[in-house]
Design a protein around this motif. Sequence first.
Motif, short mmCIF file in Angstrom:
data_model
loop_
_atom_site.label_atom_id
_atom_site.label_comp_id
_atom_site.label_asym_id
_atom_site.label_seq_id
_atom_site.Cartn_x
_atom_site.Cartn_y
_atom_site.Cartn_z
N GLY A 171 15.01 -18.41 15.46
CA GLY A 171 14.09 -17.82 14.49
C GLY A 171 13.22 -18.88 13.83
N THR A 172 12.17 -18.41 13.19
CA THR A 172 11.20 -19.30 12.54
C THR A 172 11.82 -19.98 11.32
N GLN A 173 12.68 -19.25 10.63
CA GLN A 173 13.31 -19.82 9.44
C GLN A 173 14.17 -21.01 9.82
N TYR A 197 5.97 -17.42 1.13
CA TYR A 197 7.10 -16.69 1.71
C TYR A 197 8.40 -17.12 1.03
N TYR A 241 3.54 -27.15 3.28
CA TYR A 241 3.96 -26.01 4.09
C TYR A 241 2.95 -24.90 3.86
N ILE A 243 0.69 -21.31 5.53
CA ILE A 243 0.70 -20.17 6.47
C ILE A 243 -0.76 -19.74 6.68
N ASN A 248 1.58 -14.86 4.47
CA ASN A 248 2.55 -13.96 3.85
C ASN A 248 2.71 -14.41 2.40
N ASP A 276 3.11 -22.60 9.52
CA ASP A 276 3.91 -21.45 9.93
C ASP A 276 2.99 -20.40 10.54
N SER A 278 3.90 -17.48 11.96
CA SER A 278 4.68 -16.25 12.20
C SER A 278 3.83 -15.05 12.61
N PHE A 279 2.61 -14.96 12.06
CA PHE A 279 1.81 -13.73 12.26
C PHE A 279 0.62 -13.93 13.18
N SER A 309 9.65 -12.86 15.75
CA SER A 309 10.14 -11.83 14.84
C SER A 309 9.09 -10.80 14.47
N LYS A 310 7.84 -11.19 14.42
CA LYS A 310 6.83 -10.28 13.88
C LYS A 310 6.16 -9.45 14.97
N ARG A 317 16.07 -13.10 17.01
CA ARG A 317 16.33 -14.43 16.47
C ARG A 317 15.86 -15.53 17.42
C1 LIG Z 1 5.89 -16.72 6.92
C2 LIG Z 1 7.23 -16.46 7.52
N1 LIG Z 1 7.95 -17.47 8.02
C3 LIG Z 1 9.15 -17.26 8.56
C4 LIG Z 1 9.72 -16.01 8.61
C5 LIG Z 1 11.08 -15.86 9.17
O1 LIG Z 1 11.00 -15.50 10.50
P1 LIG Z 1 12.24 -15.42 11.47
O2 LIG Z 1 12.75 -14.02 11.37
O3 LIG Z 1 11.64 -15.72 12.81
O4 LIG Z 1 13.24 -16.44 11.06
C6 LIG Z 1 9.01 -14.92 8.12
C7 LIG Z 1 9.60 -13.57 8.14
O5 LIG Z 1 9.28 -12.74 7.33
C8 LIG Z 1 7.74 -15.15 7.55
O6 LIG Z 1 7.03 -14.16 7.02
#
Ligand SMILES: Cc1ncc(COP(=O)(O)O)c(C=O)c1O
Length: 476
Positions: A171-173, A197, A241, A243, A248, A276, A278-279, A309-310, A317
């Motif tokens: 996952g990104t987190q 975020y 950091y 986005i 988000n 990041d 993610s989107f 994830s998105k 994950r």
């Molecule tokens: C900006 C951002 N980074 C990371 C994540 C986490 O993503 P992941 O579910 O891939 O860990 C999210 C999920 O909402 C997010 O919005």
Amino acid sequence: MARLLGQWHALPGRRRSPDYAALAAAIRGLLADGRLPLGARLPAERELAEALRISRTTVTAAYRELRDSGHLASRRGAGSWTMLPGNHRMAGNGLWTPLDDRDMLDLGVAALAAPPELLPAAQAAAEDLPRYLGGAGYHPTGISELREAVARTYSDRGLPTSPEQIMVTNGTQHALDLVLRLTHNPGGSVLVEAPSYPNALAALHARRARIATHGLAPDEPGWDADLLLGNLRQGRPKLAYLIPDFQNPTGHLMSAELRERLVATAHAVGADLVIDESFVDLSLDGTVMPPPTASFDRHSRVVTVGGMSKAYWGGLRIGWIRASAPQVQRLAAARVGVDMASPVLDQLVAVHLLAQSPTIVAARRAQLTAQRDVLLGALADRLPEWRVTVPHGGVTLWAELDGPISSALARAAEQAGVRLAPGPRFGLDGTLERFLRLPFTLPVADLVEAVDRIAAIRYDLDRVGRPGWSEPAVIA
Ligand SMILES: Cc1ncc(COP(=O)(O)O)c(C=O)c1O
């Protein structure tokens, strides 16, 4: 419950407090000791009164006190259940861990249900698995076919990338946490957007970052170029950091020009950029994407994190880091001290999904566009005082409310079966009470129903008196 409570009336300090307070204290004690779980449904007042042989008024007063102190939530017709103050679904570090409550319309989580392609991809992955079963299965940087597929997505976006520059994560987190382990020294300063975020803020707190913020405007373009670059030059953070791709929670998209200036300034002041993405796949309305932020990088200043994830599914994950090949090696060395590697089977599922990305992503965009438009329509209809900037991508909109009511609204919404993530969750210092993040990831009927319920609550808040500014609560 009566058995658990045992000698509640003989607890220490009992003589100084009335019955109802002693009962409330006993229930809080059970919660604190882990004897009564969070989310446990408490007996109806009359039943508990009978079991304990006390008056119903005592139980009513005890429950009221527990509600006031944030240890109990009640919803008419559904009963009362235990929680911890400050919304127990938020762990102390701000991580969002929703309970499974099927009646709840959950606008706290900004993620879609799985696409129909997921199950066939999982079945195909199981058939691929025998190719890996002869080995130990540990691939700290990821299986090569997934690293290749991810690298290709960057190359297709105009950023030539080799598989050696990709590390697969859970996952990104997880990607963000690993990058912070490598690039950030505890106590170092980090620049983030406000709002940002929440779970990224939690990761930064966990790494003891000193966080500075760049405030985003709610309307376009969001980032103030001069202020952002000035923050970098004057604050000299070690890390930023950001986005830039449908931020988000605001949904803003950073221009190519600002990306270029950002990377140049970061290099000039010696800051690393964690971007990041993610989107990034979820542009709506035919919005043309600017080049990836890392495409302006000549000095390995930019580390990009992203994942599935998105646009695909959070439950998979699977995320990744794009960095220089030597950085990826260092990340892999750090990773084996954490979790060794990502599951091979899940990585194979990701390979199959990425092979169908044009179809899956197109369907996601169409779905999100329709849901966003329904949400915008419902808001215009039911809450016309709220200001909304239409996001041209991502999965959330950042509504500007008609007062500093976000937390009060979220608390009241919980009672009405709608979970909201109030504005202050996206900041550091209890500000952002005039804002609310609304994801458009639920089906349209749920979105309309949720807005109906929120609108009803909004007007109830007025009837009982609109809360004024209160001292901002620190979110740490
Ligand atoms: C900006 C951002 N980074 C990371 C994540 C986490 O993503 P992941 O579910 O891939 O860990 C999210 C999920 O909402 C997010 O919005």
